[in-house]
Design an enzyme around this catalytic site. Structure first.
Site, PDB file in Angstrom:
ATOM      1  N   SER A 122       0.826  -1.221   0.000  1.00 16.46           N
ATOM      2  CA  SER A 122       0.000   0.000   0.000  1.00 16.46           C
ATOM      3  C   SER A 122       0.859   1.270   0.000  1.00 16.46           C
ATOM      4  O   SER A 122       0.552   2.212  -0.745  1.00 16.46           O
ATOM      5  CB  SER A 122      -0.951   0.005   1.204  1.00 16.46           C
ATOM      6  OG  SER A 122      -1.936  -0.977   1.042  1.00 16.46           O
ATOM      7  N   LYS A 142      -8.751  -5.278  11.704  1.00 12.15           N
ATOM      8  CA  LYS A 142      -9.902  -4.749  10.961  1.00 12.15           C
ATOM      9  C   LYS A 142     -11.204  -4.734  11.773  1.00 12.15           C
ATOM     10  O   LYS A 142     -12.049  -3.873  11.570  1.00 12.15           O
ATOM     11  CB  LYS A 142     -10.125  -5.558   9.677  1.00 12.15           C
ATOM     12  CG  LYS A 142      -9.146  -5.219   8.568  1.00 12.15           C
ATOM     13  CD  LYS A 142      -9.535  -5.985   7.311  1.00 12.15           C
ATOM     14  CE  LYS A 142      -8.696  -5.569   6.129  1.00 12.15           C
ATOM     15  NZ  LYS A 142      -9.187  -6.144   4.872  1.00 12.15           N
ATOM     16  N   ASN A 165     -11.368  -0.895   7.106  1.00 16.03           N
ATOM     17  CA  ASN A 165      -9.990  -0.935   6.600  1.00 16.03           C
ATOM     18  C   ASN A 165      -9.464   0.471   6.334  1.00 16.03           C
ATOM     19  O   ASN A 165      -8.348   0.637   5.870  1.00 16.03           O
ATOM     20  CB  ASN A 165      -9.879  -1.802   5.338  1.00 16.03           C
ATOM     21  CG  ASN A 165     -10.533  -1.149   4.146  1.00 16.03           C
ATOM     22  OD1 ASN A 165     -11.357  -0.242   4.294  1.00 16.03           O
ATOM     23  ND2 ASN A 165     -10.170  -1.576   2.957  1.00 16.03           N
ATOM     24  N   ASP A 211     -13.182  -2.321   1.035  1.00 20.58           N
ATOM     25  CA  ASP A 211     -13.003  -3.593   0.312  1.00 20.58           C
ATOM     26  C   ASP A 211     -14.210  -3.891  -0.570  1.00 20.58           C
ATOM     27  O   ASP A 211     -14.070  -4.466  -1.662  1.00 20.58           O
ATOM     28  CB  ASP A 211     -12.841  -4.757   1.307  1.00 20.58           C
ATOM     29  CG  ASP A 211     -11.429  -4.833   1.870  1.00 20.58           C
ATOM     30  OD1 ASP A 211     -10.501  -4.318   1.231  1.00 20.58           O
ATOM     31  OD2 ASP A 211     -11.266  -5.416   2.956  1.00 20.58           O
ATOM     32  N   GLY A 234     -13.352 -13.184   5.736  1.00 20.85           N
ATOM     33  CA  GLY A 234     -13.580 -11.745   5.631  1.00 20.85           C
ATOM     34  C   GLY A 234     -13.699 -11.264   4.186  1.00 20.85           C
ATOM     35  O   GLY A 234     -14.544 -10.417   3.860  1.00 20.85           O
TER      36      GLY A 234
HETATM   37  P1  NAP Z   1      -9.894 -15.932   5.939  1.00 21.41           P
HETATM   38  O1  NAP Z   1     -10.882 -15.089   6.673  1.00 21.41           O
HETATM   39  O2  NAP Z   1      -8.803 -16.614   6.702  1.00 21.41           O
HETATM   40  O3  NAP Z   1     -10.718 -17.053   5.095  1.00 21.41           O
HETATM   41  C1  NAP Z   1     -10.028 -18.077   4.405  1.00 21.41           C
HETATM   42  C2  NAP Z   1     -11.020 -18.867   3.553  1.00 21.41           C
HETATM   43  O4  NAP Z   1     -10.282 -19.843   2.793  1.00 21.41           O
HETATM   44  C3  NAP Z   1     -12.053 -19.646   4.372  1.00 21.41           C
HETATM   45  O5  NAP Z   1     -13.258 -19.676   3.666  1.00 21.41           O
HETATM   46  C4  NAP Z   1     -11.412 -21.035   4.461  1.00 21.41           C
HETATM   47  O6  NAP Z   1     -12.351 -22.078   4.631  1.00 21.41           O
HETATM   48  C5  NAP Z   1     -10.795 -21.151   3.073  1.00 21.41           C
HETATM   49  N1  NAP Z   1      -9.711 -22.124   3.061  1.00 21.41           N
HETATM   50  C6  NAP Z   1      -8.469 -21.992   3.585  1.00 21.41           C
HETATM   51  N2  NAP Z   1      -7.734 -23.109   3.378  1.00 21.41           N
HETATM   52  C7  NAP Z   1      -8.556 -23.981   2.721  1.00 21.41           C
HETATM   53  C8  NAP Z   1      -8.389 -25.311   2.224  1.00 21.41           C
HETATM   54  N3  NAP Z   1      -7.225 -25.983   2.374  1.00 21.41           N
HETATM   55  N4  NAP Z   1      -9.424 -25.904   1.584  1.00 21.41           N
HETATM   56  C9  NAP Z   1     -10.597 -25.243   1.425  1.00 21.41           C
HETATM   57  N5  NAP Z   1     -10.818 -23.971   1.873  1.00 21.41           N
HETATM   58  C10 NAP Z   1      -9.808 -23.357   2.509  1.00 21.41           C
HETATM   59  O7  NAP Z   1      -9.138 -15.073   4.832  1.00 21.41           O
HETATM   60  P2  NAP Z   1      -9.693 -13.795   4.034  1.00 21.41           P
HETATM   61  O8  NAP Z   1      -9.248 -12.572   4.735  1.00 21.41           O
HETATM   62  O9  NAP Z   1     -11.122 -13.993   3.721  1.00 21.41           O
HETATM   63  O10 NAP Z   1      -8.803 -13.888   2.685  1.00 21.41           O
HETATM   64  C11 NAP Z   1      -8.992 -14.931   1.742  1.00 21.41           C
HETATM   65  C12 NAP Z   1      -8.070 -14.705   0.536  1.00 21.41           C
HETATM   66  O11 NAP Z   1      -8.424 -13.492  -0.126  1.00 21.41           O
HETATM   67  C13 NAP Z   1      -6.601 -14.591   0.922  1.00 21.41           C
HETATM   68  O12 NAP Z   1      -5.838 -15.319  -0.017  1.00 21.41           O
HETATM   69  C14 NAP Z   1      -6.305 -13.117   0.822  1.00 21.41           C
HETATM   70  O13 NAP Z   1      -4.975 -12.853   0.455  1.00 21.41           O
HETATM   71  C15 NAP Z   1      -7.266 -12.682  -0.292  1.00 21.41           C
HETATM   72  N6  NAP Z   1      -7.673 -11.261  -0.168  1.00 21.41           N
HETATM   73  C16 NAP Z   1      -7.384 -10.421  -1.191  1.00 21.41           C
HETATM   74  C17 NAP Z   1      -7.765  -9.090  -1.112  1.00 21.41           C
HETATM   75  C18 NAP Z   1      -7.450  -8.166  -2.254  1.00 21.41           C
HETATM   76  O14 NAP Z   1      -7.472  -6.943  -2.072  1.00 21.41           O
HETATM   77  N7  NAP Z   1      -7.173  -8.683  -3.432  1.00 21.41           N
HETATM   78  C19 NAP Z   1      -8.455  -8.619   0.009  1.00 21.41           C
HETATM   79  C20 NAP Z   1      -8.742  -9.512   1.042  1.00 21.41           C
HETATM   80  C21 NAP Z   1      -8.322 -10.839   0.952  1.00 21.41           C
HETATM   81  P3  NAP Z   1     -12.855 -22.507   6.103  1.00 21.41           P
HETATM   82  O15 NAP Z   1     -13.883 -21.486   6.500  1.00 21.41           O
HETATM   83  O16 NAP Z   1     -13.402 -23.865   5.916  1.00 21.41           O
HETATM   84  O17 NAP Z   1     -11.638 -22.476   7.006  1.00 21.41           O
END
Ligand code: NAP
Length: 281
Positions: A16, A65, A86, A101, A129
């Site tokens: 950022s 957050k 955020n 977001d 999230g």
């Molecule tokens: P989070 O709250 O930790 O959620 C992770 C998600 O992934 C949950 O739904 C989890 O399922 C699933 N998951 C993890 N390992 C898995 C596996 N082995 N098999 C199946 N499902 C699995 O994370 P988050 O903050 O939502 O972020 C998720 C992704 O989005 C990350 O990679 C992050 O870098 C990306 N992201 C990108 C941006 C952007 O600006 N581009 C913004 C935010 C996030 P369970 O519920 O079953 O554990």
């Protein structure tokens, strides 16, 4: 000179500062954007310091957050609804919390992907999230039907329960491949961490493409690597696709616009972000 930065722990990996500084410099705004590494015990004090006139506000990232919203003076209605912020804006000593977001995701789809989800059936994979922000954004934009598929179905059910209009449904992730047929979804968004570099599942795609038509728009919120296994399959299957760097930049552009009241130079920000993150291209 004004100050602004990103609160997180750890935070040194965040790009950022690179693309926000590029925007301030491009528009000739005398401001400096910094990494502010802050642990949870210190977040209340650090937020309260932002009321001083030198601060424009800040971004907030993992793990603050949800907690940070307790320490601002007022919340934007969308941030209140989704329960996390955020971005904080210092408006003459009053701190306002936002969640950019949601609009960042929709703007990236519409402006970078040239894809509008209005009146379209959508599949969201994941229920953390990022998925919550996606579902809120898609529902606000008028998607006709949203299916949330997650490994832990209870988490998907809990997001769906926040919507009363009967447009959000849930499914277990392992059943999704067999359910998808070519006419099902116009957009499929990966909001899980499957395929993320360093996450232990770098080689995994959340979906197989056997039954998928090549018209569905494929979006991966992950931005490292640039081409995830999910996007590689999309490319092979000739689906239109977009990676998550566009969302990162667009949520930042929304924050920039809230701090400065000026239109963010998104192309300048995107180029700076790309250079910082994919320098090995
Ligand atoms: P989070 O709250 O930790 O959620 C992770 C998600 O992934 C949950 O739904 C989890 O399922 C699933 N998951 C993890 N390992 C898995 C596996 N082995 N098999 C199946 N499902 C699995 O994370 P988050 O903050 O939502 O972020 C998720 C992704 O989005 C990350 O990679 C992050 O870098 C990306 N992201 C990108 C941006 C952007 O600006 N581009 C913004 C935010 C996030 P369970 O519920 O079953 O554990």
């Amino acid at each position: 000179m004004k100050s602004v930065g990103i609160f997180g722990f750890p935070v040194s990996h965040s790009i950022s500062p690179v693309f926000q500084q590029a925007a301030f410099d491009y528009l000739g705004i005398d401001a400096q954007y910094k990494h502010w590494c802050v642990q949870s015990e210190a977040i209340q004090n650090r937020i309260s310091e932002l009321r001083a006139s030198e601060f424009l506000g800040c971004n907030v990232t993992i793990p603050h957050k949800v907690l940070a919203k307790e320490f601002v003076d007022t919340l934007d209605p969308l941030a209140r609804k989704i329960g996390s912020i955020n971005t904080i804006v210092n408006r003459d000593g009053t701190l306002v919390g936002y969640n950019t977001d949601i609009n960042g995701f929709i703007r990236s789809l519409v402006e970078y992907g040239n894809y509008d989800p209005t009146d379209k059936p959508v599949l969201v994979i994941g229920a953390g999230g990022a998925a919550r922000a996606a579902v809120y954004g898609l529902a606000r934009r008028g998607a006709s039907r949203i299916v949330i598929a997650n490994r832990t179905i209870e988490k998907a059910d809990s997001i769906a329960a926040e919507f009363h209009k009967g447009i959000v449904f849930t499914e277990k992730l392992e059943r999704v491949n067999s359910l998808i047929d070519s006419s099902d979804f116009s957009l499929i968004v990966n909001c899980s961490s499957l395929g993320m570099k360093g996450g232990g599942s770098e080689l995994d795609s959340p979906l197989e493409f056997e039954n998928l038509n090549s018209k569905a728009f494929i979006y991966d919120m992950i931005y490292t690597p640039e081409v995830t296994p999910f996007l590689a399959l999309a490319r092979k299957n000739k689906n239109p696709y977009l990676g998550g760097l566009s969302m990162l930049v667009m949520q930042g552009a929304e924050s920039f616009e809230l701090w400065t009241g000026q239109r963010a130079p998104v192309d300048v920000m995107f180029a700076a972000a790309e250079k910082a993150i994919y320098s090995d291209r």
